[in-house]
Design a protein around this motif. Structure first.
Motif, mmCIF file in Angstrom:
data_model
loop_
_atom_site.group_PDB
_atom_site.id
_atom_site.type_symbol
_atom_site.label_atom_id
_atom_site.label_comp_id
_atom_site.label_asym_id
_atom_site.label_seq_id
_atom_site.Cartn_x
_atom_site.Cartn_y
_atom_site.Cartn_z
ATOM 1 N N ALA A 191 0.724 -1.166 -0.281
ATOM 2 C CA ALA A 191 -0.073 -0.103 0.381
ATOM 3 C C ALA A 191 0.802 1.589 -0.082
ATOM 4 N N ARG A 193 3.838 1.773 -1.283
ATOM 5 C CA ARG A 193 4.162 1.430 -2.605
ATOM 6 C C ARG A 193 3.077 2.121 -3.698
ATOM 7 N N ALA A 194 1.774 1.967 -3.056
ATOM 8 C CA ALA A 194 0.629 2.497 -4.740
ATOM 9 C C ALA A 194 0.500 3.503 -4.563
ATOM 10 N N LEU A 197 3.282 5.710 -5.867
ATOM 11 C CA LEU A 197 3.243 5.309 -6.968
ATOM 12 C C LEU A 197 2.270 5.959 -8.144
ATOM 13 N N ASN A 198 1.098 6.125 -6.599
ATOM 14 C CA ASN A 198 -0.492 7.094 -7.440
ATOM 15 C C ASN A 198 -0.297 7.368 -6.789
#
Lengths: 325, 381, 266, 298
Positions: A191, A193-194, A197-198
């Motif tokens: 989560a 990293r998510a 990333l965006n």
């Protein structure tokens, strides 16, 4: 499967070697480097969690480190607390401060967080120097006693020799990295990293970015505060230079070279960069220039860090067979 | 993977340490030194290094000690205890060093003390100013630490004694950097004034690296103290002195004023007349030995020596003297020889370590009169 | 006869920017299982209205409910957890994660696994993860990307990314999915493919609200179309009626978009 | 702590105010460039203070070693700094694009480390004093005193602000700069080359920094670490003034200078150091867009 068990075996052997070092060599310098590595790697590991995984540039790590140091040193020397409770209190205070900084600035933006974290670190130094009645000011608190730890089974371990500190700090570092590893390889890390990333996409999928960002900050603050509390007893003194901006630069370099978002990479670069400045002591004058050059080069050539580079390679590999007829 | 690298590094260091031991028996006598060569006080670290290296070079020109050459190795500590501990641990683990020198910053010296005690290597402090160093040395516990420079408290007592005699010890304001140097200055001054039923009328501290002092200087000027005790060094001193001049001051200075570094235009204008200062050293002290030192230093490094360079020079000379008397240059023998030091300072006095392994050299009290610095007295510290 | 509660009810939604009213007192309701199109000329407030509804912009006025539960003023992640998911006009994906991971992330906040359970990796987590993987693979098969399950999302073409986004929006088994321009900028073959996917998903019981410029696509797919102009609803009904609605024609003609309405979007 | 007597009181306040204005204008010289660069490129330039330091070093060597006068030195240093800004943009900053806030910080932090430590290596940390007649001349009006060098710095600061204002509002290129700052894509559409505009913004920003260094070389001791402490304060100022808002930064700088001076006249000096950071955090929490807003940039 096989490759995994080989890796696991190598890891266990490596860990055993690390713990055997005091028995293999009586060389205190090797132990000093080991202690230094343990402390710095926990700091850089925490920064990696915040910056590498969650995407928040933080200058606050050194502040948490120092807050933990001062809290533990003061509680142990002036309130006769035990080492563990002092260190736990240091970690807890650092976490609380981290949550306040994170919560108040992240409501605005990650940019605000970066700037506030920087100001926080600078303010820490001012407080340590000038709130003399609390911190004893610029003189610091010298002569911290060798702590004693109660072990299960009624044994007492007096931590006085470098080897004792080596075991203590290495033990803590293993715990800290295990915790970080546990987080980054779990869905919590996914989560994070998510979010990096965006963020809007993550939000639209029910992920609360603030909660995960605060989790990353809190965890890094907790570990930095605790390792600070342990580290100063090895130094026997805590003074305002614990907030030295140099630590921040070192941590950043470790994360950048190791690759933001790469657990093993940052761990490895922490080890190498702990040893390298000492092996290259003759370049003292130019060491920091060299660090600066590395930062610039990394930002220009590997903007996404190691993770970005691996990602590009993976993308290329996936595209290849489909290009060929 | 990093484990492997560390093991290799460990092996390399063991090998290094082994060669170190072999070297210690025959080759040069090596002194290890840790001082800030980078970071905010690198300027002083540089002078500490120059003073020490000049002393070593002079000793070698006279045949070294015990028929062996003397060497001094410098490592950087950034004025940070963590770096100080790491650098000194490295030197101690190589086991080739006969003694460890300085640390420069008090916090670093204090962090080094337990290390050298455990290793049984003498540690000789030239520049660190904290009183707690001597308090913990000699009868204070650490038999291996020796401190050569006088503590602020004793110097300030001498200064305030002199001021009191002149009837000037009242209404003194204090402005100093918020480091161990400035803090020791304010507490030393408070203590010396208290003995004479006086106290500081205002106390303010600034962060090192502050560029603009006009707010606080305006405040001090308006408060009209009789004297302003100034504890600023380096760029901070240059900034305060010029801004004090710019504001028209009107109050003479006292404390540890770096009289040798006042810009000559300000000095010549008579603006600082009435200023008093206490320092362990000044290049202008009129003894033949000091003249020789100043000349040699200026010739070698193209800049005049300052307090730090003098203290390092003198401390290394004391150490070399002890090495010569130790007979075998082993750390323990050097420690014993240090304890029985009788050394003639280039300022003229004979120096001995007291029960706390602290030397009491004369402090020099200066005054500025008619745009010129005059030495108005030497006082035992 | 008991009135059927609508799945989504929007009442008086209003959003202003610097004195300009982007969405003006918009109200409508959606029934469970329907596929509804939301069209209108550029700047008519389509995207703004769904940004407000999904919590990405703060509305100035209005209320909206999903299944009777008020969503007004909630943060985006709360709205998503309540069962309203969406895709974005500028397609978004986690480029560095694999397709399957992209989908698993999308489901993880809705499967009731706590942080502690996630860290300790017990049975609950393993069960939830296995379920997510199974559903992810199934969805990838539905949209036709099963071959790339373990590839990083960065390798996908623009159209494929739109498919991935649609699949991701379906992952947490939402009550209502809002698709923001699902076919803008993709080629005709892909448009047909996406249309099929949407039909398939609807057949499985998902309610959809589709914002599009491509009027043909909307007309062939939706059972009902809502038309906005300057932030207000000007028409609402089955496609056949909308095509001949004079206000709609005027709006599109006025904006020189009649061609879009009449001719296919080649 | 308050001095007695009305006239003394007034003089005291007036002197504090005067000092504060000068300090504020000095801050503004550094903060305006930082703000301009942020406004146009969305880059936080950590190395900004180092260019100020280099400007001061350069001015020192020009006047003391090569015998230039103050004004020629200021001109030369500014010109050099402007070209350095172009080089900086082409070599480093031009490659940053879009969501690169963190990268820009790390990149310029690296640059700052190189410049600062390189300067320590080349020039040593020994403080250098520009000792011309200028350094010791004072303007005295009644009880008020203002060193001539500070008056010059004040004048240069005001001139720089006026020049910047005119450039941004009265010239085509300035309008283009504001266009890019407001909307990069829209600017592209109307035919502005954002690279050229960005390059110019960096050149002006660094030029202002160099100008500040040259102007202040006779005021403050010149040493390699002099820029480091200034730049953090400048960050605080541009946030208080509204990120990217150049005149907001200038006003915030002067306000901070005056506030610091007044606070320093009554409270411990440490409060002065903390003031900038504490006000910045307060502004961030209470009015995140800064005191003067972000939308409208000079």
């Amino acid at each position: 499967m096989n490759a995994i068990s080989v890796r696991a075996l190598a890891f266990v052997i490596g860990l055993m070697v690390l713990f055997a070092i005091p028995k293999l060599t009586g060389n205190e310098y090797v132990l000093a480097l080991g202690i230094s590595f343990a402390a710095l790697s926990v700091l850089s590991g925490g920064l990696n969690l915040v910056y590498g995984y969650t995407g928040l540039l933080s200058f606050a790590q050194v502040g948490f480190f120092g807050i933990g140091s001062y809290t533990a040193a003061l509680l142990v020397t002036e309130q006769n607390w035990s080492l563990w409770s002092g260190v736990a209190a240091g970690g807890a205070l650092a976490t609380a401060v981290g949550m306040v900084i994170g919560y108040s600035s992240l409501r605005l933006s990650r940019h605000a967080f970066a700037i506030v974290s920087l100001s926080f670190a600078l303010l820490c130094m001012i407080v340590a120097r000038d709130w003399v009645s609390l911190t004893r000011g610029a003189m610091g608190i010298p002569g911290l006693p060798a702590p004693t730890i109660n072990l299960p089974g009624g044994m007492r371990w007096r931590i006085a020799q470098p080897a004792d500190f080596y075991y203590l700090l290495l033990g803590f570092a293993v715990f800290a990295h295990a915790l970080i590893y546990g987080v980054v390889t779990s869905r919590l890390g996914r989560a994070m990293r998510a979010i990096k990333l965006n963020e809007p996409l993550a939000q639209s999928q029910g992920i609360n970015p603030l909660a995960y960002k605060l989790l990353a900050i809190a965890l890094s603050a907790l570990l930095a505060g605790m390792v600070g509390g342990l580290f100063v007893f090895y130094l026997t003194i805590v003074d305002p230079s614990i907030f030295d901006f140099y630590y921040t630069e070192t941590m950043l370099i470790m994360v950048i070279i190791g690759g933001p978002g790469s657990f093993w990479g940052v761990l490895a670069s922490s080890a190498v960069l702990t040893a390298v400045p000492d092996l290259l002591r003759f370049t003292t004058d130019l060491r920091m220039v060299l660090y600066g050059v590395v930062l610039i080069a990394a930002m220009l050539l590997f903007p996404g860090g190691l993770g970005g580079w691996l990602h590009r390679r993976r993308v290329a590999r996936w595209r290849q067979p489909r290009v060929a007829p | 993977m990093f484990n492997m690298r560390l093991t290799v590094a460990a092996a390399a260091f063991v090998a290094l340490a082994a060669t170190g031991i072999a070297q210690a028996q025959t080759g040069s006598i090596i002194i290890g030194a840790s001082t800030p060569l980078t970071g905010g006080v690198a300027h002083f670290g540089q002078h500490a290094r120059w003073g020490a290296e000049l002393a070593v070079a002079e000793a070698n020109a006279k045949g070294g000690a015990l028929g062996r050459k003397i060497e001094i190795d410098f490592q950087d500590n950034r004025c940070n205890p963590a770096e100080g501990v790491k650098s000194v641990t490295q030197m101690l683990s190589e086991k080739k060093y006969a003694a460890i020198f300085d640390g420069l910053c008090s916090s670093v010296a204090l962090a080094i003390m337990p290390l050298i005690e455990r290793a049984g290597v003498p540690f000789i402090v030239a520049n660190a100013s904290a009183t707690s160093i001597a308090e913990r040395s000699g009868v204070g516990g650490n038999k291996w630490t020796f401190k050569v420079n006088p503590t602020d408290a004793s110097m300030l007592d001498a200064l305030v004694g002199w001021l009191d005699k002149e009837g000037k010890a009242a209404n003194i304001a204090f402005l100093g950097e918020d480091t161990d140097f400035g803090r020791a200055g304010s507490s030393g001054l408070e203590a010396a004034l208290k003995k004479r039923n006086q106290k500081l009328v205002m106390v303010d501290f600034f962060q090192k690296g502050t560029a603009d002092f006009t707010p606080v200087l305006t405040k001090i000027k308006a408060r009209k103290p009789a004297l302003l005790a100034l504890y600023a060094i380096d760029a901070d001193f240059q900034n305060t002195i010029r801004q004090w001049h710019g504001l028209g001051g009107g109050v003479p200075l006292t404390g540890r004023v770096l009289v040798d570094q006042v810009p000559k235009e300000i000095m010549a204008s008579g603006f600082l007349d009435g200023t008093t200062s206490v320092q362990p050293y000044d290049p202008s002290v009129d003894t033949p030995a000091n003249k020789t030192f100043v000349e040699a230093f200026t010739k070698k490094y193209n800049v005049a020596p300052m307090l730090i360079s003098f203290e390092s020079y003198e401390t290394i000379n004391i150490l070399i003297d002890a090495i010569r008397r130790s007979g075998n240059a082993s750390p323990a023998a050097i420690r014993d020889a240090l304890a029985t030091t009788k050394y003639r300072s280039i300022l003229g006095t004979e120096l001995e370590f007291d029960a706390n392994n602290l030397v009491h050299n004369n402090a020099i009290i200066f005054a500025i009169k008619g745009g010129k610095v005059v030495i108005i007295g030497m006082s035992k510290t | 006869m008991t009135p059927v509660q609508p799945l989504l009810e929007v009442r008086g939604l209003t959003k202003r920017y610097l004195g300009l009213t982007a969405v003006d007192d918009l109200s409508y309701a959606l029934e469970t299982g329907s596929v509804v199109g939301l069209i209108g000329p550029n700047g008519s407030g389509k995207s703004t209205s769904i940004d407000c509804m999904s919590g990405f912009q703060a509305a100035d006025r209005g209320q909206w409910f999903l299944d009777g539960r008020e969503l007004t003023g909630l943060a985006p992640h709360r709205i998503a957890r309540a069962g309203l998911t969406r895709t974005f006009q500028t397609v978004r994906a986690y480029d560095e994660l694999t397709l399957l991971e992209n989908l698993c992330v999308a489901a993880q906040e809705n499967d009731g696994v706590s942080w502690m359970q996630a860290l300790l990796r017990g049975k609950t987590l393993r069960g939830a993860d296995a379920a997510a993987r199974a559903r992810g693979l199934e969805l990838l098969a539905t949209v036709g990307l099963a071959n790339y399950a373990d590839a990083p999302a960065a390798i996908l073409s623009y159209g494929q990314r739109k498919l991935l986004a649609i699949a991701a929006s379906m992952m947490p088994k939402p009550r209502l999915v809002v698709l923001d321009e699902p076919v803008a900028g993709v080629n005709q073959t892909m448009v047909r493919h996406i249309e099929e996917v949407i039909r398939k998903l609807n057949a499985e019981g998902v309610t959809l609200l589709i914002v599009e410029h491509n009027v043909d696509f909307i007309m062939s797919l939706c059972s009902r179309v809502i038309v906005l102009e300057s932030g207000s609803k000007i028409a609402d009904g089955p496609p056949g009626l909308i095509r001949s609605d004079p206000r709609v024609l005027a709006a599109y003609l006025g904006n020189k978009r009649a061609a879009e309405l009449d001719a296919g979007n080649g | 702590m308050r001095p007695r007597g009305r006239s003394v009181d007034l003089n005291f306040y007036a002197q504090l105010l005067l000092n504060g204005i000068v300090i504020g204008v000095i801050y503004a010289l550094i903060a305006m460039g930082l703000s301009l660069i942020f406004g146009v490129l969305e880059i936080v330039n950590f190395a900004h203070g180092e260019f100020y330091m280099l400007g001061a070093m350069c001015a020192y060597f020009l006047t003391v070693n090569w015998g230039f006068g103050y004004w020629p030195a200021v001109l030369i240093v500014t010109a050099v700094a402007i070209s350095l800004g172009c080089v900086l943009y082409e070599a480093l900053l031009g490659s940053l694009r879009g969501e690169s806030f963190e990268r820009s910080i790390l990149l310029t932090l690296g640059l700052s480390m190189v410049l600062q430590n390189g300067a320590v290596f080349l020039f040593t940390t020994t403080p250098k004093m520009m000792a011309t007649g200028l350094s010791y001349s004072n303007i005295i009006v009644g009880e008020l005193r203002l060193p001539l060098s500070r008056l010059y710095a004040l004048g240069l600061g005001l001139a720089a602000f006026a020049a910047l204002y005119l450039t941004l509002y009265r010239t085509r290129v300035g309008k283009a700069m504001r266009g890019v700052a407001q909307n990069r894509d829209a600017a592209l559409m109307v035919g502005i080359d954002p690279r050229a505009v960005s390059r110019l913004a960096v050149a002006i920003g660094i030029g202002l920094s160099g100008l500040a260094g040259a102007a202040l070389a006779p005021v403050y001791a010149v040493h390699p670490l002099m820029g480091f402490s200034f730049v953090f304060k400048a960050f605080a100022i541009i946030i208080i003034g509204g990120l990217g808002n150049v005149s907001g930064a200038a006003i915030a700088a002067v306000m901070l200078g005056i506030l610091e001076s007044l606070v320093g006249g009554f409270l411990p000096l440490v409060m002065v150091d903390a003031l900038a950071f504490i006000s910045m955090i307060a502004v961030l929490l209470l009015r995140p867009q800064g005191l003067f807003g972000r939308g409208v940039r000079v």
